[in-house]
Design a protein around this motif. Structure first.
Motif, PDB file in Angstrom:
ATOM      1  N   LEU A 144      11.890   0.444   6.855  1.00 40.03           N
ATOM      2  CA  LEU A 144      12.475   0.420   5.519  1.00 40.03           C
ATOM      3  C   LEU A 144      13.301   1.689   5.297  1.00 40.03           C
ATOM      4  CD1 LEU A 144       9.444  -0.926   3.465  1.00 40.03           C
ATOM      5  CD2 LEU A 144      11.305  -2.192   4.521  1.00 40.03           C
ATOM      6  N   PRO A 145      14.310   1.631   4.416  1.00 40.72           N
ATOM      7  CA  PRO A 145      15.117   2.833   4.133  1.00 40.72           C
ATOM      8  C   PRO A 145      14.238   3.987   3.687  1.00 40.72           C
ATOM      9  CG  PRO A 145      16.094   0.876   3.134  1.00 40.72           C
ATOM     10  CD  PRO A 145      14.748   0.460   3.636  1.00 40.72           C
ATOM     11  N   GLY A 146      14.537   5.172   4.202  1.00 38.19           N
ATOM     12  CA  GLY A 146      13.704   6.333   3.916  1.00 38.19           C
ATOM     13  C   GLY A 146      14.426   7.418   3.154  1.00 38.19           C
ATOM     14  N   HIS A 147      13.682   8.454   2.804  1.00 36.47           N
ATOM     15  CA  HIS A 147      14.210   9.597   2.059  1.00 36.47           C
ATOM     16  C   HIS A 147      13.857  10.884   2.797  1.00 36.47           C
ATOM     17  CE1 HIS A 147      15.209   7.233  -1.595  1.00 36.47           C
ATOM     18  NE2 HIS A 147      14.192   6.494  -1.206  1.00 36.47           N
ATOM     19  N   GLY A 148      14.694  11.891   2.603  1.00 35.86           N
ATOM     20  CA  GLY A 148      14.436  13.167   3.246  1.00 35.86           C
ATOM     21  C   GLY A 148      13.267  13.906   2.630  1.00 35.86           C
ATOM     22  N   HIS A 149      13.035  13.697   1.342  1.00 38.99           N
ATOM     23  CA  HIS A 149      11.895  14.321   0.669  1.00 38.99           C
ATOM     24  C   HIS A 149      11.496  13.447  -0.512  1.00 38.99           C
ATOM     25  CE1 HIS A 149       9.187  17.667  -0.188  1.00 38.99           C
ATOM     26  NE2 HIS A 149       9.414  17.422  -1.468  1.00 38.99           N
ATOM     27  N   ILE A 150      10.192  13.300  -0.706  1.00 41.94           N
ATOM     28  CA  ILE A 150       9.674  12.510  -1.823  1.00 41.94           C
ATOM     29  C   ILE A 150       8.684  13.363  -2.606  1.00 41.94           C
ATOM     30  CG2 ILE A 150       8.380  10.466  -2.522  1.00 41.94           C
ATOM     31  CD1 ILE A 150       9.391   9.005  -0.120  1.00 41.94           C
ATOM     32  N   VAL A 151       8.874  13.391  -3.928  1.00 38.39           N
ATOM     33  CA  VAL A 151       7.922  14.029  -4.834  1.00 38.39           C
ATOM     34  C   VAL A 151       7.091  12.920  -5.471  1.00 38.39           C
ATOM     35  CG1 VAL A 151       7.637  15.459  -6.888  1.00 38.39           C
ATOM     36  CG2 VAL A 151       9.509  15.929  -5.293  1.00 38.39           C
ATOM     37  N   VAL A 152       5.784  12.958  -5.290  1.00 35.53           N
ATOM     38  CA  VAL A 152       4.891  11.924  -5.826  1.00 35.53           C
ATOM     39  C   VAL A 152       4.001  12.552  -6.889  1.00 35.53           C
ATOM     40  CG1 VAL A 152       3.268  10.089  -5.253  1.00 35.53           C
ATOM     41  CG2 VAL A 152       4.825  10.946  -3.503  1.00 35.53           C
ATOM     42  N   ASP A 153       4.192  12.146  -8.132  1.00 36.87           N
ATOM     43  CA  ASP A 153       3.373  12.705  -9.215  1.00 36.87           C
ATOM     44  C   ASP A 153       2.238  11.744  -9.568  1.00 36.87           C
ATOM     45  OD1 ASP A 153       2.527  14.528 -11.038  1.00 36.87           O
ATOM     46  OD2 ASP A 153       4.397  14.616 -12.162  1.00 36.87           O
ATOM     47  N   GLU A 154       1.164  12.327 -10.104  1.00 35.74           N
ATOM     48  CA  GLU A 154      -0.068  11.573 -10.416  1.00 35.74           C
ATOM     49  C   GLU A 154      -0.530  10.806  -9.188  1.00 35.74           C
ATOM     50  OE1 GLU A 154      -1.538  12.298 -13.005  1.00 35.74           O
ATOM     51  OE2 GLU A 154       0.016  13.087 -14.347  1.00 35.74           O
ATOM     52  N   ALA A 155      -0.478  11.478  -8.049  1.00 33.01           N
ATOM     53  CA  ALA A 155      -0.774  10.819  -6.769  1.00 33.01           C
ATOM     54  C   ALA A 155      -2.240  10.435  -6.638  1.00 33.01           C
ATOM     55  CB  ALA A 155      -0.366  11.731  -5.607  1.00 33.01           C
ATOM     56  N   GLN A 156      -3.120  11.030  -7.436  1.00 32.33           N
ATOM     57  CA  GLN A 156      -4.534  10.686  -7.336  1.00 32.33           C
ATOM     58  C   GLN A 156      -4.784   9.247  -7.756  1.00 32.33           C
ATOM     59  OE1 GLN A 156      -3.375  12.654  -9.796  1.00 32.33           O
ATOM     60  NE2 GLN A 156      -3.899  11.464 -11.617  1.00 32.33           N
ATOM     61  N   ASP A 157      -3.867   8.643  -8.508  1.00 32.52           N
ATOM     62  CA  ASP A 157      -4.065   7.285  -9.005  1.00 32.52           C
ATOM     63  C   ASP A 157      -3.549   6.217  -8.045  1.00 32.52           C
ATOM     64  OD1 ASP A 157      -5.489   7.642 -11.310  1.00 32.52           O
ATOM     65  OD2 ASP A 157      -3.730   7.865 -12.586  1.00 32.52           O
ATOM     66  N   LEU A 158      -2.892   6.610  -6.976  1.00 28.11           N
ATOM     67  CA  LEU A 158      -2.376   5.618  -6.033  1.00 28.11           C
ATOM     68  C   LEU A 158      -3.508   5.055  -5.183  1.00 28.11           C
ATOM     69  CD1 LEU A 158       0.873   7.341  -4.698  1.00 28.11           C
ATOM     70  CD2 LEU A 158       0.650   5.675  -6.551  1.00 28.11           C
ATOM     71  N   SER A 159      -3.449   3.751  -4.955  1.00 27.42           N
ATOM     72  CA  SER A 159      -4.406   3.137  -4.033  1.00 27.42           C
ATOM     73  C   SER A 159      -3.986   3.452  -2.604  1.00 27.42           C
ATOM     74  CB  SER A 159      -4.424   1.620  -4.236  1.00 27.42           C
ATOM     75  OG  SER A 159      -3.224   1.042  -3.713  1.00 27.42           O
ATOM     76  N   PRO A 160      -4.894   3.286  -1.634  1.00 30.84           N
ATOM     77  CA  PRO A 160      -4.495   3.505  -0.239  1.00 30.84           C
ATOM     78  C   PRO A 160      -3.283   2.675   0.168  1.00 30.84           C
ATOM     79  CG  PRO A 160      -6.881   3.406  -0.406  1.00 30.84           C
ATOM     80  CD  PRO A 160      -6.345   3.052  -1.755  1.00 30.84           C
ATOM     81  N   MET A 161      -3.202   1.431  -0.296  1.00 30.17           N
ATOM     82  CA  MET A 161      -2.066   0.592   0.075  1.00 30.17           C
ATOM     83  C   MET A 161      -0.782   1.066  -0.596  1.00 30.17           C
ATOM     84  SD  MET A 161      -3.143  -1.548   2.297  1.00 30.17           S
ATOM     85  CE  MET A 161      -1.933  -2.856   2.372  1.00 30.17           C
ATOM     86  N   GLN A 162      -0.875   1.581  -1.812  1.00 22.86           N
ATOM     87  CA  GLN A 162       0.301   2.148  -2.464  1.00 22.86           C
ATOM     88  C   GLN A 162       0.749   3.421  -1.754  1.00 22.86           C
ATOM     89  OE1 GLN A 162      -1.454   2.394  -6.393  1.00 22.86           O
ATOM     90  NE2 GLN A 162      -0.143   0.736  -7.156  1.00 22.86           N
ATOM     91  N   CYS A 163      -0.223   4.215  -1.305  1.00 21.19           N
ATOM     92  CA  CYS A 163       0.117   5.412  -0.523  1.00 21.19           C
ATOM     93  C   CYS A 163       0.894   5.035   0.721  1.00 21.19           C
ATOM     94  CB  CYS A 163      -1.157   6.160  -0.129  1.00 21.19           C
ATOM     95  SG  CYS A 163      -1.953   7.066  -1.473  1.00 21.19           S
ATOM     96  N   ARG A 164       0.511   3.965   1.368  1.00 18.55           N
ATOM     97  CA  ARG A 164       1.207   3.526   2.577  1.00 18.55           C
ATOM     98  C   ARG A 164       2.646   3.118   2.261  1.00 18.55           C
ATOM     99  NH1 ARG A 164      -1.727   2.179   7.090  1.00 18.55           N
ATOM    100  NH2 ARG A 164      -0.281   0.479   7.560  1.00 18.55           N
ATOM    101  N   ALA A 165       2.864   2.547   1.075  1.00 16.36           N
ATOM    102  CA  ALA A 165       4.234   2.175   0.682  1.00 16.36           C
ATOM    103  C   ALA A 165       5.107   3.422   0.547  1.00 16.36           C
ATOM    104  CB  ALA A 165       4.210   1.394  -0.639  1.00 16.36           C
ATOM    105  N   VAL A 166       4.538   4.507   0.001  1.00 19.35           N
ATOM    106  CA  VAL A 166       5.280   5.768  -0.090  1.00 19.35           C
ATOM    107  C   VAL A 166       5.521   6.330   1.301  1.00 19.35           C
ATOM    108  CG1 VAL A 166       5.185   8.147  -0.910  1.00 19.35           C
ATOM    109  CG2 VAL A 166       4.410   6.289  -2.394  1.00 19.35           C
ATOM    110  N   ALA A 167       4.487   6.323   2.132  1.00 17.14           N
ATOM    111  CA  ALA A 167       4.603   6.898   3.477  1.00 17.14           C
ATOM    112  C   ALA A 167       5.666   6.190   4.302  1.00 17.14           C
ATOM    113  CB  ALA A 167       3.244   6.825   4.189  1.00 17.14           C
ATOM    114  N   ARG A 168       5.811   4.870   4.129  1.00 11.54           N
ATOM    115  CA  ARG A 168       6.822   4.129   4.887  1.00 11.54           C
ATOM    116  C   ARG A 168       8.232   4.618   4.583  1.00 11.54           C
ATOM    117  NH1 ARG A 168       3.226  -0.068   4.317  1.00 11.54           N
ATOM    118  NH2 ARG A 168       3.951  -0.683   2.254  1.00 11.54           N
TER     119      ARG A 168
END
Length: 691
Positions: free
Chosen positions: A456-480
């Motif tokens: 999937l298209p990626g980014h050079g840097h990602i800022v993730v706020d309120e990251a404690q609320d992400l589920s493991p599967m949502q975290c994987r979507a960010v990581a991709r």
């Protein structure tokens, strides 16, 4: 009488404003003439975008404070190349007609000394000056405050001007903190692009501001490296993104993408709601293994040889050779769609070798034609069929047998049953997929499948706020979307309110693909006054996480806790009193309670809007407790805390969030007894006097 030095500073301000106006006029002229000087259409479009972006940056708040500080370096060896130099620091670089800098961008290397120099380590700085401004347009320079670092006369406490800026009433969206960045915050902001960092920050510690300023710093320092992928900010909800939207433009960065996770993975409208049991399973990291097996199970063994007509001749690949090709591609562990094309290329190459063995010289056109011919495509459709995420997920969730094969040894029978929808025949899968209703969790699963099929298209840097609320599967979507980039992960484990909220950063970082990232705490609270933060901190022992306690540096602020007979009437009284003072106001309660409070305020003639409404001049916001995270208001009225606890499983975490939204004054109104955790040791009865 105005001191001579202040007169001199105001004259300098006038010169800087004139220079900025000249820069803006030049930028607009270049926009107007850019298509003339460009050599071709593509160059003209590219140049036009660059020039318009530059002009837009310069036009942002031209009447605002153009600088906030000054550095005066001494003659000590530690001053290096800056010996004896003076620099004014601001939100963006300003030069005169000859190109000489009048204001240095806060992100420039020399600016680091402004934030980190101290009496103990002056970093070559002789004197640091901070400026005071009015909030008008144009902003007026009202005074300044000097700190002599080389003689040890700088104050040990927070600067008066810094304190005034921190405590200034909050009306409108979030502001930048360039004038108030503290040394520990600056250290995080200036981390290198290759570093992924997790910031554990309590309420009011500035973690969101740090993340946004790091994004601006990285774009300034590594613009070329980030040009292609760019920077993405992922926030918890649209209200939060609206709140922070103005920060990056005021720092000179107008091209940063800001999205909620739902917007990031948006393939279909959300028209379905999962049961709680189904949602929990869908967000579980084991679903990644289930989906991966479901995708891999689509590959089958070749059942016969491949015959490809070529004029009067027929090329033939035996079944054993085809099986070896399939096994080889499987072992390479490529995304499914890329692997399918790799297998196509390998088959075409084997056929090319046969042609060459017969003395032919097949060229590129022959190879392309052969790779796309009907027999090869039919072979691929049989052993490595095309997958569409919607069809695969519809089959998986609609056919118990298919799900059982994919989930065998991963999910138990109860968990599988929670996922199953009404059975769908295989012949109706495509039709059902096209008309399906999708839940929020389904979109996460569809994104996981899409990531298994292709990059999937990626980014050079990602800022993730309120990251404690992400589920493991949502975290994987960010990581991709950050395979080759870095992350700034922001959050507070104590504020986790989702059913799958993280309780340990190391585990969450593993789901984000960065298990070895540095976790750095921010424990000084700058936005929430001490009395309010101390009240919220009483909840910490019951939240089930280990986090450092945040202590406020502010001794101002007001806290009143009042038992009342009529919650609606008391809310009207509290809001009316708050309106007599400056700043923004929020009334926070459960959704059900908020409806009645809205009627009471309207009947009292008080204009109050929802968090998603844009009403010019409205100072009062009706805020559901579920949407309070990340937002700040000068005056907060919290109504019936015990209801906020009772309405959801993680109600205590929600109340912790709600109590820490106030940056000046907090009213807590309750008719029912307060949660015992909130009571001070001297008040065991539960309904002590207002304070």
């Amino acid at each position: 009488m105005i001191p001579p030095e202040l007169v001199e500073e105001r004259a300098r301000l006038a010169a800087v404003r004139s220079a900025l106006a000249g820069m803006l006029a030049t930028a607009r002229l270049r926009v107007a003439t850019g298509d003339v000087v460009a050599g071709d259409r593509y160059t003209a479009e590219t140049l036009g975008r660059m020039l318009k972006s530059h002009a837009k940056e310069l036009a942002e708040e031209p009447d605002g404070p153009l600088y906030f500080g000054r550095l005066w370096f001494g003659t000590a060896p530690t001053a290096g190349e800056h010996r004896g130099q003076r620099y004014h620091l601001g939100r963006r670089h300003v030069t005169d007609e000859s190109g000489q800098p009048l204001v240095i961008d806060w992100r420039a290397p020399v600016s680091r000394a402004f934030y980190r120099a101290s009496v103990r380590e002056p970093l070559g700085v002789r004197e640091r000056r901070r400026y005071g401004w009015t909030g008008g347009h144009p902003a007026e320079l009202t005074g300044f405050e000097d700190e002599r670092l080389d003689t040890g006369t700088a104050p040990d406490t927070v600067s008066r001007l810094v304190a005034a800026e921190i405590e200034r009433p909050r009306v409108g969206p979030m502001r930048d903190i360039v004038a108030t960045i503290q040394p520990e915050q600056d250290e995080l902001v200036r981390l290198d692009l290759d570093r992924t960092v997790c910031v554990q920050g309590g309420p009011g510690s500035g973690k969101t501001a740090v993340g946004l300023h790091r994004a601006a710093y990285l774009l300034y320092t590594h613009r070329q490296r980030l040009r292609r992928g760019g920077v993405l900010v992922v926030g918890p909800n649209p209200a939060f993104l609206r709140y922070i939207a103005a920060v990056l433009p005021t720092l000179g960065e107008v091209d940063v993408a800001q999205r909620t996770l739902a917007e990031l993975i948006d393939r279909h409208p959300v028209t379905a709601v999962d049961s709680e049991a189904a949602a929990v399973v869908k967000h579980d990291p084991r679903m990644a293994a289930v989906l991966q097996r479901a995708v891999r199970d689509r590959v089958t063994e070749p059942a016969g040889p491949l015959v490809v007509p070529d004029g009067s001749y027929r090329w033939r690949l035996p079944v054993e050779s085809l099986r070896r090709l399939v096994d080889d591609v499987r072992r390479e562990d490529l995304p499914y769609g890329i692997a399918r094309e790799r297998l196509r290329a390998r088959v075409a190459d084997r056929l090319r070798r046969q042609a060459e063995a017969r003395g032919e010289t097949p060229g590129a056109a022959w190879l392309r034609r052969t790779a796309r011919c009907r027999p090869v495509t039919t072979f691929l459709d049989t052993v490595w069929p095309t997958i569409r995420p919607e069809e695969l997920l519809t089959l998986l969730l609609g056919d118990p047998a298919t799900l059982a094969r994919a989930a065998d040894g991963i999910l138990d029978s109860v968990e599988q049953a929670a996922l199953i929808r009404p059975r769908t025949s295989r012949s109706a899968i495509g039709r059902r997929a096209r008309s399906a209703n999708w839940s929020e969790a389904d979109l996460v699963l569809l994104d996981e499948i899409a990531g298994l099929l292709d990059h999937l298209p990626g980014h050079g840097h990602i800022v993730v706020d309120e990251a404690q609320d992400l589920s493991p599967m949502q975290c994987r979507a960010v990581a991709r979307r950050c395979r080759h980039g870095s992350l700034t992960v922001l959050g507070d484990l104590a504020q986790g309110t989702t059913p799958w909220a993280a309780s340990d950063w190391r585990e969450q970082l593993t789901h984000l693909g960065r298990p070895d990232a540095t976790v750095m705490p921010l424990t000084a609270g700058f936005r929430v006054p001490a009395a309010i933060l101390d009240l919220a901190n009483r909840l910490l022992p019951e939240l089930g996480v280990e986090v450092p306690v945040t202590r406020s540096v502010r001794t101002d602020g007001e806290l009143r806790i009042r038992p009342v007979a009529d919650l609606a009437a008391a809310t009207v009284t509290a809001v009316r009193a708050a309106l007599a003072r400056d700043g923004s106001i929020a009334v926070i309660a459960t959704d059900e309670r908020l409806s009645a409070l809205a009627v009471a305020l309207a009947d009292a003639g008080i204009t109050a809007t929802g968090v998603d409404e844009n009403a010019d001049g409205a100072r009062v916001t009706l805020l559901p407790a579920t949407l309070a995270k990340g937002l700040e208001y000068d005056h907060v009225v919290v109504v019936e805390p015990v209801e906020i606890i009772e309405v959801e499983p993680r109600g205590r975490q929600r109340l912790y969030v709600v109590l820490t939204r106030a940056v000046s004054r907090l009213d807590v109104l309750h008719h029912r007894p307060l949660p015992t955790t909130l009571l001070p040791p001297s008040d065991p009865g539960g309904d002590g006097p207002g304070r």
